[in-house]
Write a protein that holds these residues in place. Structure first.
Motif, short mmCIF file in Angstrom:
data_model
loop_
_atom_site.label_atom_id
_atom_site.label_comp_id
_atom_site.label_asym_id
_atom_site.label_seq_id
_atom_site.Cartn_x
_atom_site.Cartn_y
_atom_site.Cartn_z
N ASP A 291 0.85 -1.18 0.00
CA ASP A 291 0.00 0.00 0.00
C ASP A 291 0.89 1.24 0.00
O ASP A 291 1.86 1.32 0.77
CB ASP A 291 -0.91 -0.01 1.23
N LEU A 292 0.58 2.21 -0.85
CA LEU A 292 1.43 3.40 -1.00
C LEU A 292 1.55 4.15 0.32
O LEU A 292 2.66 4.49 0.77
CB LEU A 292 0.85 4.32 -2.08
N GLU A 293 0.41 4.47 0.94
CA GLU A 293 0.44 5.26 2.16
C GLU A 293 1.14 4.52 3.28
O GLU A 293 1.90 5.11 4.06
CB GLU A 293 -0.98 5.64 2.58
N THR A 294 0.91 3.22 3.37
CA THR A 294 1.57 2.44 4.42
C THR A 294 3.08 2.43 4.23
O THR A 294 3.84 2.54 5.20
CB THR A 294 1.02 1.00 4.42
N THR A 295 3.54 2.30 3.00
CA THR A 295 4.98 2.32 2.74
C THR A 295 5.59 3.65 3.12
O THR A 295 6.69 3.71 3.69
CB THR A 295 5.25 2.02 1.25
N ALA A 296 4.89 4.76 2.81
CA ALA A 296 5.39 6.08 3.20
C ALA A 296 5.46 6.21 4.71
O ALA A 296 6.44 6.75 5.26
CB ALA A 296 4.49 7.16 2.61
N ARG A 297 4.45 5.71 5.42
CA ARG A 297 4.49 5.78 6.89
C ARG A 297 5.61 4.91 7.45
O ARG A 297 6.22 5.26 8.47
CB ARG A 297 3.14 5.35 7.46
N GLU A 298 5.89 3.78 6.80
CA GLU A 298 7.00 2.93 7.27
C GLU A 298 8.33 3.67 7.16
O GLU A 298 9.20 3.53 8.04
CB GLU A 298 7.03 1.65 6.44
N LEU A 299 8.52 4.46 6.10
CA LEU A 299 9.74 5.27 5.99
C LEU A 299 9.84 6.25 7.14
O LEU A 299 10.91 6.40 7.75
CB LEU A 299 9.73 6.01 4.65
N LEU A 300 8.76 6.93 7.47
CA LEU A 300 8.80 7.91 8.55
C LEU A 300 8.98 7.23 9.90
O LEU A 300 9.61 7.80 10.81
CB LEU A 300 7.52 8.75 8.53
N ASP A 301 8.42 6.04 10.09
CA ASP A 301 8.60 5.33 11.35
C ASP A 301 10.07 4.99 11.58
O ASP A 301 10.54 4.96 12.72
CB ASP A 301 7.77 4.04 11.36
N VAL A 302 10.80 4.74 10.50
CA VAL A 302 12.24 4.46 10.63
C VAL A 302 13.02 5.73 10.91
O VAL A 302 13.96 5.74 11.71
CB VAL A 302 12.75 3.78 9.33
N ALA A 303 12.63 6.85 10.28
CA ALA A 303 13.41 8.09 10.36
C ALA A 303 13.16 8.88 11.63
O ALA A 303 14.07 9.54 12.14
CB ALA A 303 13.12 8.96 9.13
N VAL A 304 11.95 8.87 12.16
CA VAL A 304 11.57 9.70 13.32
C VAL A 304 11.38 8.79 14.53
O VAL A 304 10.61 7.84 14.48
CB VAL A 304 10.27 10.48 13.03
N PRO A 305 12.07 9.07 15.66
CA PRO A 305 13.02 10.16 15.91
C PRO A 305 14.48 9.73 15.80
O PRO A 305 15.36 10.45 16.26
CB PRO A 305 12.69 10.53 17.36
N GLN A 306 14.75 8.56 15.26
CA GLN A 306 16.12 8.05 15.23
C GLN A 306 17.04 8.91 14.36
O GLN A 306 18.22 9.07 14.68
CB GLN A 306 16.15 6.61 14.72
N PHE A 307 16.51 9.47 13.28
CA PHE A 307 17.34 10.23 12.34
C PHE A 307 17.01 11.72 12.36
O PHE A 307 17.88 12.56 12.19
CB PHE A 307 17.14 9.67 10.93
N CYS A 308 15.77 12.05 12.54
CA CYS A 308 15.35 13.45 12.54
C CYS A 308 14.17 13.61 13.48
O CYS A 308 13.67 12.63 14.06
CB CYS A 308 14.98 13.90 11.12
#
Length: 878
Positions: A291-308
């Motif tokens: 799912d497009l939206e789920t994949t985008a949320r998975e990216l943000l779950d990895v990046a926030v707050p570990q990276f930004c």
């Protein structure tokens, strides 16, 4: 000095004259251990100090009154010793080393440095005062000084000595090299001369603590700048208190090590470990969904707050809504408007923040939203970036941009929260599909080159997964459209049956399956009920399902027995699996080779296997014939009885080849309920097949509900929302054709049977109230009976069936099928079947176990549509 009273004398106060006082322990004489004794005019010892007794190990009783040479000097040196004493007594000063012999003690011999000064007594006689220093103590002091100087002067670490007033007393060369000048030039300075105010206060507090407690303080981290270098340096400082030999604190010593490089290396190593952990997490968490939206949320779950601290994902609206070729292919794909200059419409599909619950203008890029609004973009909103904005530039160039946060008129307060933002284009197959923004709040470390590379890698991985999800969604929708287009439209109708059907596709997270069902009207008001399932998923399974469904309908119209239909389907499935140009036998051979492990992976991937159950119901006889190709057994519920699994022989799945199929015939009483289904209804990951079948049978026991309500009850009772597989359900309630709707007669094989058939037909239609069809039916029945007499064999049977249409069947024992031919204008015959085709809504023939049946069908009259005029139809033949 030992005879001077302790404490200051009042006479010296305020006069500027130095006061006599008793020094506390820690004098230089504690280190060099000076002793004294004196010689009288006779050359013998007349005074012996306590320090001499302690240092030389000779008590006063063994020294006073004795000749020092005879008492303490070795025999071999006594002659030389007497000459030296004589010279001293003559008034000559002397300094030298004198070996001596201890009277008692662990060491029998020693070496003393003696300074002899001639003296005069009150009587004018000559004496001598001797000052004695133990040579071992002097050598120890020399060694200690040399070692201290080497450590202090040659150490690669900065050394500093603070006095009790917290001012520098001494620094080494390393310290002077870092802060400039010579070591002597730093004397008298304080910590504030080298460090920022806060750091200097921390150091002075530590110095006071060390002076007060005597304990050491280690690993003080101080930050400052070195001489001629604007870069921030980090020093690690250890402090400890210095004491004199008597224990008096004289200051605090400090060792400073420049750990800037080590700190930077540690920070880079930690950053590298964090980046590797993020990439590992990205590989495990991004792309688990299609799912497009789920994949985008998975990216943000990895990046926030570990990276930004904040992040968002925007995807091109044109790509989300277009049904186009893959991005890796430029064939058949029109460019999306605005993609080239980065100004196309985008949709915010995800936002995450660890510092704010509301979306912020992360990058400071001016955005134009629907309605002309600007400012923070809500999730789901469609917007575009201004052409001159950094975000649009990142989209145009496909390169990441670092944007420093700052306040502006249209983004008040943004600079107070966001320190900097990374605008990273999301590139899949050399095409930009969107933009990911990563922002860090004030107080966080700024983005570096490693961060840019990491963000680009995360965005690239997510972009590929998003593009795969987009392509999957496109294929899923196409397969779903294809699949639904091949299912029966609306609510199927059948003579003698009430039909209810349900079809539930899997969720978008699963590929389209190959489940299908069909309701096929056969001659004689019979009905074929079909449910099948192609093994596999995706567009290929949907296409295979369509091919098999079409083949089933074609074979059904040939009015073959159910077992024969499945046998022909099996051959067709084997043909679908066969390589191009190979024959049926080759297809079966390749299929068997695949089963035996001799086919390669590609051949295995192309094998078409399917399960299918095929049933034909005759509403006149109320009997149903079943054949099964590896499918789940039908469920039958007789009136007043439980739901039971029918004992239909389970054959091999379609596509295996070479296996015969069996069929069974069952009588279905009126009111009985028959259910055909696929495995998605009764089996899931959390519910095994046995449990699902029992639950399905239990859900069918309520026979008082209408059939549509029964179907809804089944779907509501069973777990049909797991979405793991497609679900097909076909239910039929039997009511049969009543006896008054059937006319059945046997006719002898004689010419008079033609007129008899017309009479029977007229009488039956008049009893049914079908006066408007009498003439047409009489004409067509006479044609069929005449053909049976002329071309057929044996006894003739005439049957009329009334349901939604009127069906007329003529039976005989002949095997030759009628064939319509085109008659010439001069021919007197050969137009009978043409006439049947013109006047009926349909006609045909089928083989029976004892011959053949020729039939035609007439549409029942309605007030709106007048029937076909037989006279006009007859004239149209000429």
């Amino acid at each position: 000095m030992s005879d001077i009273p302790a404490g200051p004398e009042t006479a010296g106060e305020g006069t500027g004259v130095p006061m006599w006082q008793s020094n506390p322990p820690g004098s230089i004489y504690d280190y060099i251990q000076v002793a004294s004794f004196s010689l009288g005019p006779d050359g013998r010892i007349d005074q012996w100090s306590d320090r001499a007794a302690e240092q030389l190990g000779i008590p006063a009783r063994d020294a006073i009154g004795k000749d020092p040479v005879e008492a303490f000097v070795r025999p071999d040196l006594r002659e030389l010793g007497h000459r030296r004493v004589a010279e001293i007594m003559d008034g000559r000063e002397w300094v030298g080393l004198v070996p001596f012999r201890r009277v008692e003690g662990a060491e029998p011999h020693g070496l003393a440095e003696v300074y002899v000064m001639p003296t005069d007594t009150d009587d004018g006689e000559r004496g001598a005062l001797c000052i004695v220093v133990d040579v071992r103590a002097l050598r120890g002091i020399e060694t200690d000084l040399a070692i201290s100087q080497a450590v202090f002067g040659q150490s690669p670490m900065g050394f500093m000595l603070f006095g009790t007033d917290l001012k520098l007393m001494r620094v080494n060369e390393r310290f002077a090299t870092v802060f400039g000048g010579s070591p002597a030039g730093h004397r008298g300075r304080t910590a504030a001369d080298y460090l920022p105010r806060g750091e200097a206060e921390r150091l002075e507090a530590a110095l006071r603590k060390v002076l007060a407690t005597g304990g050491s303080v280690a690993d003080i981290q101080l930050i400052g700048t070195a001489a001629g270098d604007e870069e921030k340096h980090r020093w690690n400082v250890d402090l400890y208190r210095l004491h004199s030999a008597g224990g008096r604190p004289i200051g605090v010593a400090g060792l400073a090590t420049d750990v800037t490089r080590r700190r930077n290396a540690e920070r880079e190593a930690a950053s590298a470990r964090r980046n590797l952990a993020l990439l590992n997490a990205a590989g495990a968490r991004i792309g688990n969904s299609l799912d497009l939206e789920t994949t985008a949320r998975e990216l943000l779950d990895v990046a926030v707050p570990q990276f930004c601290d904040m992040a968002s994902v925007d995807l091109f609206q044109g790509l989300l809504g277009r049904d186009e070729a893959p991005l890796s292919s430029g064939i058949g794909r029109e460019p999306v408007p605005g993609l080239a200059d980065g100004s196309a419409e985008l949709r915010r599909v995800a936002f995450a923040s660890s510092v704010s619950d509301e979306p912020l203008s992360l990058s400071g890029c001016r955005t134009d939203q629907d309605g002309g609004r600007t400012g923070p973009v809500q999730v789901g909103a469609v917007h575009r970036y201004a052409f001159d904005s950094p975000c649009a530039d990142a989209l145009r160039t496909a390169r990441a941009r670092v944007i420093i946060g700052r306040d502006s008129d249209d983004r008040p307060g943004m600079g107070a929260v966001v320190q900097s933002t990374l605008a990273v284009p999301m590139v899949a197959h050399d095409t930009v599909v969107g933009l990911a923004q990563f922002s860090r709040a004030k107080g966080s470390e700024p983005f570096g080159e490693r961060d840019i590379a990491l963000a680009s890698e995360l965005a690239a991985r997510a972009a590929v997964c998003i593009d795969n999800a987009r392509l999957y969604r496109r294929e899923h929708e196409r397969a779903l459209i294809l699949q639904r287009s091949l299912l029966p439209p609306g609510d199927p109708e059948a003579a003698g049956l009430d039909i209810a059907c349900r079809y539930l596709p899997g969720t978008t997270a699963t590929e389209v399956g190959g489940d299908w069902f069909d309701v096929i009207e056969l001659p004689g008001h019979r009905t074929a009920l079909v449910v099948g399932d192609v093994m596999g998923r995706g567009l290929r399974a949907a296409v295979a399902m369509g091919e098999l469904r079409t083949a089933v309908r074609t074979l059904a119209m040939l009015d073959l027995e159910p077992a024969d239909v499945l046998s022909h389907l099996d051959e067709i499935a084997c043909g679908l699996s066969a390589p191009a140009g190979s024959h049926s036998g080759g297809a079966q051979s390749s299929t068997r080779a695949a089963r035996n492990g001799r086919g390669d992976a590609e051949d295995l991937a192309e094998v078409y296997l399917a399960t299918c159950v095929y049933a034909v119901y005759d509403p006149v006889t109320r009997r149903c014939t079943f054949a099964n190709a590896g499918h789940l057994p039908p469920v039958l519920v007789k009136p007043g009885g439980p739901a039971l699994l029918m004992e239909v022989p389970t054959g091999m799945p379609l596509g295996v080849g070479g296996e015969p199929f069996e069929e069974v015939e069952v009588e279905l009483p009126d009111g009985a309920l028959l259910a055909l289904y696929t495995d998605g209804l009764v089996e899931s990951r959390h519910h095994p097949l046995d449990e699902g079948l029992k639950a399905f049978q239990a859900a069918l026991t309520n026979q008082t509900l209408p059939l549509e309500d029964v179907a809804d009850h089944v779907l509501g009772t069973l777990d049909t929302h797991h979405g793991e597989d497609d679900t097909a359900l076909l239910m039929a309630r039997v009511h049969g054709l009543p006896a008054e709707s059937v006319g059945d007669w046997s006719l002898p094989r004689e010419p008079q049977s033609v007129s008899r058939a017309r009479e029977l037909t007229r009488a039956q239609l008049l009893s049914w109230g079908l006066e408007s069809l009498v003439d047409t039916a009489e004409l067509l029945v006479s044609e069929l009976v005449t053909n049976a007499l002329r071309y057929g064999e044996g006894e003739i049977r005439l049957r009329l069936l009334l349901d939604r249409t009127l069906v007329c069947e003529v039976w005989d024992s002949g095997l030759v099928q009628p064939r319509r031919r085109r008659a010439r204008d001069t021919d007197e015959g050969g137009r009978g079947l043409q006439l049947v085709g013109l006047l009926s809504s349909g006609w045909g023939s089928r083989r029976t176990p004892r011959g053949k049946t020729v039939w035609f069908e007439l549409t029942l009259p309605s007030g709106d549509a007048p029937g076909t005029d037989p006279v006009e139809a007859l004239l149209s033949l000429y």
